[in-house]
Design a protein around this motif. Structure first.
Motif, PDB file in Angstrom:
ATOM      1  N   PRO A  28       0.663  -1.324   0.060  1.00  8.21           N
ATOM      2  CA  PRO A  28       0.022  -0.042   0.157  1.00  8.21           C
ATOM      3  C   PRO A  28       0.919   1.438  -0.109  1.00  8.21           C
ATOM      4  O   PRO A  28       0.471   2.293  -0.376  1.00  8.21           O
ATOM      5  CB  PRO A  28      -0.840  -0.066   1.131  1.00  8.21           C
ATOM      6  CG  PRO A  28       0.048  -0.895   2.242  1.00  8.21           C
ATOM      7  CD  PRO A  28       0.745  -1.945   1.252  1.00  8.21           C
ATOM      8  N   THR A  29       2.125   0.975   0.196  1.00  9.42           N
ATOM      9  CA  THR A  29       2.975   2.250   0.227  1.00  9.42           C
ATOM     10  C   THR A  29       3.639   2.649  -1.000  1.00  9.42           C
ATOM     11  O   THR A  29       3.750   3.612  -1.564  1.00  9.42           O
ATOM     12  CB  THR A  29       3.849   2.107   1.317  1.00  9.42           C
ATOM     13  OG1 THR A  29       3.367   2.111   2.669  1.00  9.42           O
ATOM     14  CG2 THR A  29       5.214   3.397   1.189  1.00  9.42           C
ATOM     15  N   ARG A  31       2.755   0.924  -3.947  1.00  8.56           N
ATOM     16  CA  ARG A  31       1.907   1.081  -5.130  1.00  8.56           C
ATOM     17  C   ARG A  31       1.542   2.551  -5.655  1.00  8.56           C
ATOM     18  O   ARG A  31       1.815   2.591  -6.710  1.00  8.56           O
ATOM     19  CB  ARG A  31       0.774   0.298  -4.837  1.00  8.56           C
ATOM     20  CG  ARG A  31      -0.211  -0.026  -6.320  1.00  8.56           C
ATOM     21  CD  ARG A  31      -1.455  -0.660  -5.932  1.00  8.56           C
ATOM     22  NE  ARG A  31      -2.381  -0.575  -4.890  1.00  8.56           N
ATOM     23  CZ  ARG A  31      -2.189  -1.196  -3.440  1.00  8.56           C
ATOM     24  NH1 ARG A  31      -1.685  -2.389  -3.525  1.00  8.56           N
ATOM     25  NH2 ARG A  31      -3.099  -0.813  -2.467  1.00  8.56           N
ATOM     26  N   PRO A  32       1.121   3.292  -4.675  1.00  6.91           N
ATOM     27  CA  PRO A  32       1.050   4.778  -5.309  1.00  6.91           C
ATOM     28  C   PRO A  32       2.150   5.331  -6.031  1.00  6.91           C
ATOM     29  O   PRO A  32       2.110   6.410  -6.907  1.00  6.91           O
ATOM     30  CB  PRO A  32       0.188   5.435  -3.930  1.00  6.91           C
ATOM     31  CG  PRO A  32       0.582   4.533  -2.859  1.00  6.91           C
ATOM     32  CD  PRO A  32       0.573   3.173  -3.345  1.00  6.91           C
ATOM     33  N   LEU A  33       3.269   5.074  -5.288  1.00  9.96           N
ATOM     34  CA  LEU A  33       4.632   5.784  -5.665  1.00  9.96           C
ATOM     35  C   LEU A  33       4.748   5.345  -7.164  1.00  9.96           C
ATOM     36  O   LEU A  33       5.321   5.920  -7.833  1.00  9.96           O
ATOM     37  CB  LEU A  33       5.666   5.307  -4.628  1.00  9.96           C
ATOM     38  CG  LEU A  33       5.742   6.207  -3.488  1.00  9.96           C
ATOM     39  CD1 LEU A  33       6.795   5.659  -2.420  1.00  9.96           C
ATOM     40  CD2 LEU A  33       6.292   7.750  -3.793  1.00  9.96           C
ATOM     41  N   LEU A  35       2.700   4.374  -9.313  1.00 10.69           N
ATOM     42  CA  LEU A  35       1.939   4.930 -10.211  1.00 10.69           C
ATOM     43  C   LEU A  35       2.303   6.286 -10.454  1.00 10.69           C
ATOM     44  O   LEU A  35       2.171   6.669 -11.667  1.00 10.69           O
ATOM     45  CB  LEU A  35       0.464   4.788  -9.528  1.00 10.69           C
ATOM     46  CG  LEU A  35      -0.813   5.383 -10.272  1.00 10.69           C
ATOM     47  CD1 LEU A  35      -0.745   5.098 -11.725  1.00 10.69           C
ATOM     48  CD2 LEU A  35      -2.229   5.760  -9.480  1.00 10.69           C
ATOM     49  N   LEU A  36       2.615   6.890  -9.577  1.00 11.36           N
ATOM     50  CA  LEU A  36       3.046   8.412  -9.516  1.00 11.36           C
ATOM     51  C   LEU A  36       4.422   8.583 -10.576  1.00 11.36           C
ATOM     52  O   LEU A  36       4.517   9.449 -11.477  1.00 11.36           O
ATOM     53  CB  LEU A  36       3.554   9.041  -8.310  1.00 11.36           C
ATOM     54  CG  LEU A  36       3.865  10.428  -8.453  1.00 11.36           C
ATOM     55  CD1 LEU A  36       2.766  11.435  -8.844  1.00 11.36           C
ATOM     56  CD2 LEU A  36       4.319  10.804  -6.756  1.00 11.36           C
ATOM     57  N   VAL A 197      -3.283  12.377 -10.560  1.00 10.53           N
ATOM     58  CA  VAL A 197      -2.405  11.409 -10.108  1.00 10.53           C
ATOM     59  C   VAL A 197      -1.962  11.483  -8.964  1.00 10.53           C
ATOM     60  O   VAL A 197      -2.279  10.687  -7.875  1.00 10.53           O
ATOM     61  CB  VAL A 197      -1.394  10.784 -11.344  1.00 10.53           C
ATOM     62  CG1 VAL A 197      -0.389   9.459 -10.516  1.00 10.53           C
ATOM     63  CG2 VAL A 197      -2.062  10.381 -12.559  1.00 10.53           C
ATOM     64  N   LEU A 198      -1.298  12.702  -8.680  1.00 14.48           N
ATOM     65  CA  LEU A 198      -0.740  12.966  -7.296  1.00 14.48           C
ATOM     66  C   LEU A 198      -1.885  12.945  -6.223  1.00 14.48           C
ATOM     67  O   LEU A 198      -1.715  12.504  -5.016  1.00 14.48           O
ATOM     68  CB  LEU A 198      -0.042  14.416  -7.563  1.00 14.48           C
ATOM     69  CG  LEU A 198       0.356  14.834  -6.247  1.00 14.48           C
ATOM     70  CD1 LEU A 198       1.509  14.108  -5.531  1.00 14.48           C
ATOM     71  CD2 LEU A 198       0.910  16.508  -6.497  1.00 14.48           C
TER      72      LEU A 198
END
Length: 199
Positions: A28-29, A31-33, A35-36, A197-198
């Motif tokens: 969860p930490t 994955r968004p990074l 994607l960014l 996205v951010l």
């Protein structure tokens, strides 16, 4: 021998990359990074590689020396930013630093779409490089901190793949849109997409 290592490097490399990608997508930490950073390759790096040479040639009617000067501004900005971070011992609030840098890059991208004077374009590209240096260092550090020790190298390879591996697609899309709708459409659209996205 060396030939045996070469023969097994390809399959093993893909296995390692897949393992790193699985860890990133399951985190969860991270994955968004990821994607960014993938979005940064598509919406920042890709358009930059197409747009800056085109602006130098078509707007400012510059030559190869002018293109070299502007192209130099971006990596110099990254180097200066990285050195300053090193001298101050890094940043404490890396997430905030990353968000600030990404937003600054979006502002620089939109500004370039307004067809700035040559000197202002140089300053804008250098400023983009400064912000990119902060975002790259912050994101890479967050990736390192979020990865397990035994898979850290794999995870960092996924980070590089997300940022650099998607840039060709971004360049291709930027070229298509510029040809049909102009530079301002690309810069505004890419900046807005990156900010979404951010968020």
């Amino acid at each position: 021998d060396g030939r045996e290592r070469l023969a097994t490097a390809g399959p093993n490399g893909f296995v390692e990359l897949r393992a790193g990608l699985s860890e990133v997508l399951a985190s969860p930490t991270l994955r968004p990074l990821f994607l960014l950073e993938t979005a940064a390759g598509v919406f920042y790096l890709g358009p930059f590689l197409v747009m800056v040479p085109m602006l130098v040639r078509d707007v400012h009617h510059g030559d190869v020396a002018d293109l070299g000067l502007v192209s130099m501004a971006f990596p110099v900005g990254i180097i200066v930013s990285s050195v300053l971070l090193l001298l101050r011992g890094g940043v404490r609030r890396k997430g905030l630093a990353l968000a600030t840098a990404v937003t600054t890059e979006a502002v620089c991208l939109v500004a370039l779409g307004t067809e700035l004077p040559f000197a202002a374009m140089f300053v804008c590209v250098a400023g983009w490089g400064l912000a990119a240096g902060l975002s790259i260092n912050a994101a890479r550090t967050l990736f390192q901190e979020g990865a397990s020790v035994e898979r850290r190298a794999r995870v960092l390879s996924v980070y590089s793949l997300g940022l650099l591996g998607t840039a060709p697609a971004g360049s291709f899309l930027a070229g298509l849109v510029i040809a049909s709708a102009g530079v301002a459409t690309v810069t505004t659209g890419a900046a807005l997409a990156m900010l979404l996205v951010l968020v």
